[in-house]
Design a protein around this motif. Sequence first.
Motif, PDB file in Angstrom:
ATOM      1  N   GLY A  89      58.220  38.658  33.635  1.00 25.23           N
ATOM      2  CA  GLY A  89      57.651  37.567  33.320  1.00 25.23           C
ATOM      3  C   GLY A  89      57.687  36.522  34.208  1.00 25.23           C
ATOM      4  N   ASP A  90      58.138  36.693  35.462  1.00 29.19           N
ATOM      5  CA  ASP A  90      58.166  35.891  36.449  1.00 29.19           C
ATOM      6  C   ASP A  90      56.918  35.295  36.984  1.00 29.19           C
ATOM      7  OD1 ASP A  90      58.501  35.312  39.869  1.00 29.19           O
ATOM      8  OD2 ASP A  90      60.234  34.716  38.731  1.00 29.19           O
ATOM      9  N   PRO A  91      56.627  34.193  37.128  1.00 30.58           N
ATOM     10  CA  PRO A  91      55.274  33.665  37.696  1.00 30.58           C
ATOM     11  C   PRO A  91      54.953  34.208  38.979  1.00 30.58           C
ATOM     12  CG  PRO A  91      56.249  31.757  37.057  1.00 30.58           C
ATOM     13  CD  PRO A  91      57.531  32.984  37.014  1.00 30.58           C
ATOM     14  N   GLU A  92      55.712  34.455  39.867  1.00 31.34           N
ATOM     15  CA  GLU A  92      55.428  34.923  41.162  1.00 31.34           C
ATOM     16  C   GLU A  92      54.989  36.335  41.049  1.00 31.34           C
ATOM     17  OE1 GLU A  92      54.663  35.089  45.370  1.00 31.34           O
ATOM     18  OE2 GLU A  92      55.024  33.415  43.887  1.00 31.34           O
ATOM     19  N   ASP A  93      55.518  36.956  40.131  1.00 35.07           N
ATOM     20  CA  ASP A  93      55.371  38.396  39.905  1.00 35.07           C
ATOM     21  C   ASP A  93      53.949  38.646  39.208  1.00 35.07           C
ATOM     22  OD1 ASP A  93      57.720  39.315  41.083  1.00 35.07           O
ATOM     23  OD2 ASP A  93      58.652  39.763  39.077  1.00 35.07           O
ATOM     24  N   LEU A  94      53.774  37.758  38.277  1.00 34.97           N
ATOM     25  CA  LEU A  94      52.461  37.691  37.634  1.00 34.97           C
ATOM     26  C   LEU A  94      51.178  37.378  38.882  1.00 34.97           C
ATOM     27  CD1 LEU A  94      53.418  35.724  34.511  1.00 34.97           C
ATOM     28  CD2 LEU A  94      52.513  38.046  34.531  1.00 34.97           C
ATOM     29  N   ARG A  95      51.518  36.421  39.687  1.00 34.68           N
ATOM     30  CA  ARG A  95      50.660  36.061  40.804  1.00 34.68           C
ATOM     31  C   ARG A  95      50.473  37.407  41.638  1.00 34.68           C
ATOM     32  NH1 ARG A  95      50.493  35.300  45.900  1.00 34.68           N
ATOM     33  NH2 ARG A  95      52.751  35.362  46.126  1.00 34.68           N
ATOM     34  N   LYS A  96      51.446  37.966  42.027  1.00 34.59           N
ATOM     35  CA  LYS A  96      51.077  39.326  43.011  1.00 34.59           C
ATOM     36  C   LYS A  96      50.496  40.313  42.282  1.00 34.59           C
ATOM     37  CE  LYS A  96      55.485  38.550  45.499  1.00 34.59           C
ATOM     38  NZ  LYS A  96      56.624  39.226  46.003  1.00 34.59           N
ATOM     39  N   ALA A  97      50.716  40.455  40.913  1.00 33.99           N
ATOM     40  CA  ALA A  97      49.934  41.384  40.128  1.00 33.99           C
ATOM     41  C   ALA A  97      48.449  41.218  40.219  1.00 33.99           C
ATOM     42  CB  ALA A  97      50.543  41.505  38.474  1.00 33.99           C
ATOM     43  N   ASP A  98      48.227  39.889  40.053  1.00 34.50           N
ATOM     44  CA  ASP A  98      46.817  39.265  39.870  1.00 34.50           C
ATOM     45  C   ASP A  98      46.232  39.599  41.211  1.00 34.50           C
ATOM     46  OD1 ASP A  98      46.999  38.451  37.329  1.00 34.50           O
ATOM     47  OD2 ASP A  98      47.189  36.296  37.862  1.00 34.50           O
ATOM     48  N   GLU A  99      46.914  39.493  42.414  1.00 36.11           N
ATOM     49  CA  GLU A  99      46.452  39.684  43.620  1.00 36.11           C
ATOM     50  C   GLU A  99      46.065  41.186  43.944  1.00 36.11           C
ATOM     51  OE1 GLU A  99      48.981  38.182  46.429  1.00 36.11           O
ATOM     52  OE2 GLU A  99      48.113  35.840  46.150  1.00 36.11           O
ATOM     53  N   ALA A 100      47.032  42.009  43.204  1.00 36.59           N
ATOM     54  CA  ALA A 100      46.992  43.312  43.525  1.00 36.59           C
ATOM     55  C   ALA A 100      45.674  43.908  42.555  1.00 36.59           C
ATOM     56  CB  ALA A 100      48.319  44.140  43.065  1.00 36.59           C
ATOM     57  N   ARG A 101      45.587  43.457  41.513  1.00 41.30           N
ATOM     58  CA  ARG A 101      44.285  43.890  40.689  1.00 41.30           C
ATOM     59  C   ARG A 101      43.044  43.485  41.269  1.00 41.30           C
ATOM     60  NH1 ARG A 101      43.452  47.912  38.429  1.00 41.30           N
ATOM     61  NH2 ARG A 101      45.459  48.079  37.383  1.00 41.30           N
ATOM     62  N   ALA A 102      43.024  42.332  41.932  1.00 41.65           N
ATOM     63  CA  ALA A 102      41.884  41.957  42.696  1.00 41.65           C
ATOM     64  C   ALA A 102      41.413  42.648  43.823  1.00 41.65           C
ATOM     65  CB  ALA A 102      42.086  40.491  43.120  1.00 41.65           C
ATOM     66  N   ARG A 103      42.424  43.290  44.523  1.00 45.17           N
ATOM     67  CA  ARG A 103      42.068  44.122  45.721  1.00 45.17           C
ATOM     68  C   ARG A 103      41.385  45.379  45.164  1.00 45.17           C
ATOM     69  NH1 ARG A 103      46.966  42.143  47.777  1.00 45.17           N
ATOM     70  NH2 ARG A 103      48.093  43.913  46.737  1.00 45.17           N
ATOM     71  N   VAL A 104      41.817  45.830  43.851  1.00 46.22           N
ATOM     72  CA  VAL A 104      41.188  47.025  43.408  1.00 46.22           C
ATOM     73  C   VAL A 104      39.761  46.897  42.660  1.00 46.22           C
ATOM     74  CG1 VAL A 104      41.259  48.803  41.581  1.00 46.22           C
ATOM     75  CG2 VAL A 104      43.305  47.896  42.627  1.00 46.22           C
ATOM     76  N   MET A 105      39.593  45.559  42.235  1.00 47.49           N
ATOM     77  CA  MET A 105      38.150  45.300  41.685  1.00 47.49           C
ATOM     78  C   MET A 105      37.750  43.879  42.254  1.00 47.49           C
ATOM     79  SD  MET A 105      38.448  46.709  37.788  1.00 47.49           S
ATOM     80  CE  MET A 105      39.538  45.571  37.214  1.00 47.49           C
ATOM     81  N   PRO A 106      37.243  43.713  43.371  1.00 48.27           N
ATOM     82  CA  PRO A 106      36.841  42.537  43.647  1.00 48.27           C
ATOM     83  C   PRO A 106      35.685  42.060  43.025  1.00 48.27           C
ATOM     84  CG  PRO A 106      36.246  44.211  45.522  1.00 48.27           C
ATOM     85  CD  PRO A 106      37.212  44.902  44.457  1.00 48.27           C
TER      86      PRO A 106
END
Length: 280
Positions: A89-106
């Motif tokens: 639930g860490d905000p930094e982990d959430l941000r990294k998850a969003d970035e990783a997903r964006a790289r898969v589906m830009p």
Amino acid sequence: MTTPEAEQGGVAGEDRPTPDAGVPRPEERLERAVRAAEQALIEYEIAVETFRIEVENFSRLHHQKLGPMYTRLDELDAEIAEARAARTGDPEDLRKADEARARVMPMPGVEELFHGWMDGAGLSPEAEAMLTDQPVRPPQRVRPSEEVRKLYRELARKAHPDLAQDDTERSRREEFITRVNGAYARGDEMLLRELAEEWAAGPKLPEQGPTPSEELYARLEWLSQRKELLSVVARELEESAIGSMLRMAPEDPDRLLDEVAEKLLADVAAREAELAGLVG
């Protein structure tokens, strides 16, 4: 009619040496240099083009064989980041998850979708009208002033193509009248005055052509510039990721692909184990 003496080479004065016999022309060395440079450039172009085709083919094979593995790795990275964010639930982990997903589906930006139909205030009036099935406002008409009309009529009378005496003159007049019509359509009085001055000055005299030596020097300069341009292309190909891989195994690129595939499979297995540990 050829005389028998001429056929047998018995022409009077035949043995007299010509004034230029045995004296090389001044451009002869330049011509040899140009021919040598042309042949060298052709060979270099062939080498660069051959390598470019090899890089393209290897890139296509690389994508076909390894592309799915890279896609799988990106997906696993996104799932791992999302699983870690869900656990902490860490905000930094959430941000990294969003970035990783964006790289898969830009996703393309809104501006890209509308191809420049947007400005700072949102959709342009023309785009909004088209999207709402409203008639698009026609462009504002230009109403030339009386002075512009006068200039236009004078130029049209003087430069009309029907006054030409030959095809060259007709082409010049047609090109000029096209520019006059464009200036009149925009109501550009200043440009019409400039065109009037240009017409009054008459056609430009043809420039004196270069000498044979100047043409040869210019050819050598062009060949040198072409060689420099090809050198840049070759360097970019060699320094690219695919080019660098190809240079590592020029005789057996398939073996290199197999080695990379084995490493990627190991990376996939490691990511899957990491994901299983997070969600298990």
